[in-house]
Design an enzyme around this catalytic site. Sequence first.
Site, PDB file in Angstrom:
ATOM      1  N   CYS A 186      37.526  -1.184  -3.230  1.00 28.42           N
ATOM      2  CA  CYS A 186      37.113  -2.070  -2.143  1.00 28.42           C
ATOM      3  C   CYS A 186      36.166  -1.328  -1.189  1.00 28.42           C
ATOM      4  CB  CYS A 186      38.341  -2.583  -1.394  1.00 28.42           C
ATOM      5  SG  CYS A 186      37.968  -3.904  -0.213  1.00 28.42           S
ATOM      6  N   CYS A 187      36.518  -0.106  -0.829  1.00 31.06           N
ATOM      7  CA  CYS A 187      35.655   0.693   0.048  1.00 31.06           C
ATOM      8  C   CYS A 187      34.318   0.994  -0.625  1.00 31.06           C
ATOM      9  CB  CYS A 187      36.349   2.002   0.424  1.00 31.06           C
ATOM     10  SG  CYS A 187      37.675   1.830   1.637  1.00 31.06           S
ATOM     11  N   CYS A 195      38.662  -1.611   8.886  1.00 32.14           N
ATOM     12  CA  CYS A 195      38.818  -3.007   8.492  1.00 32.14           C
ATOM     13  C   CYS A 195      40.201  -3.521   8.908  1.00 32.14           C
ATOM     14  CB  CYS A 195      38.628  -3.152   6.991  1.00 32.14           C
ATOM     15  SG  CYS A 195      36.970  -2.731   6.423  1.00 32.14           S
ATOM     16  N   CYS A 214      43.317  -2.941   6.637  1.00 37.87           N
ATOM     17  CA  CYS A 214      43.674  -1.558   6.298  1.00 37.87           C
ATOM     18  C   CYS A 214      43.911  -0.687   7.527  1.00 37.87           C
ATOM     19  CB  CYS A 214      42.580  -0.934   5.429  1.00 37.87           C
ATOM     20  SG  CYS A 214      42.315  -1.814   3.876  1.00 37.87           S
ATOM     21  N   CYS A 241      37.622   6.634   3.629  1.00 37.53           N
ATOM     22  CA  CYS A 241      37.031   5.496   2.920  1.00 37.53           C
ATOM     23  C   CYS A 241      36.077   5.953   1.824  1.00 37.53           C
ATOM     24  CB  CYS A 241      36.288   4.589   3.903  1.00 37.53           C
ATOM     25  SG  CYS A 241      34.861   5.371   4.693  1.00 37.53           S
TER      26      CYS A 241
END
Length: 233
Positions: free
Chosen positions: A120-121, A203, A206, A229
């Site tokens: 995702c990062c 985010c 997270c 990240c």
Amino acid sequence: MLTYATWQEPTTNFEVDESYKGALEVLRWSYAQYGDEIVYACSFGIEGIVLIDLISKVKPNATIVFLDTDVHFKETYDTIERVKANYPQLTIILQKPKLTLEQQKAQYGDELWKSNPNQCCDIRKIKPLHEALSGAKAWISGLRREQSPTRQQTNFINRDDKFKSIKICPLIHWSWKDIWRYVSKHNLTYNPLHDQGYPSIGCEHCTQPAFTLDDLRAGRWQGTGKTECGLHE
């Protein structure tokens, strides 16, 4: 000009003065070296607020890039709007990923930040920063040595192998108290989440409050074993 391709250990000695701990001198050197070919990648956390104010003293029309993952806190977006109003000459770019959240869901499944936070990062932060830096020779980061063990060896000027760039870190000698002292002294606007137990803000999915200042990033990716990240690894 010092570039990734021509890297050699810098011989410039920056004075770690009482007021700015070298940060203002480093920024003056950076913009003199790179002009418009340097980008500040800003998360608009408290260190970012300090750096924006310092940068505005050196280059009022500097380019600031925010990696807009589409899943930041509303308070973060509101903070960006206030900063825009306070520093109207700055060019603030919200750099978005290639994939929308719906496209990411269709390709990788729902809530990828839970099932595979590293991927995702990569999609929503690392690839967008690669794009943002594609036309730049150097970039500025708000890393401080005090933030975590992985950041204790950071220098003012660094060869960044991940992004094939020069990474400038003006705040390496600033403490958490130094940051807040500067914000208070200059009455700077900042993300209100800092007052709600969030020393480090990423985010929304997270980031949790951190209840110890012994680890200022303890609220990031709790329970996953993840500490970065990927931008600074």
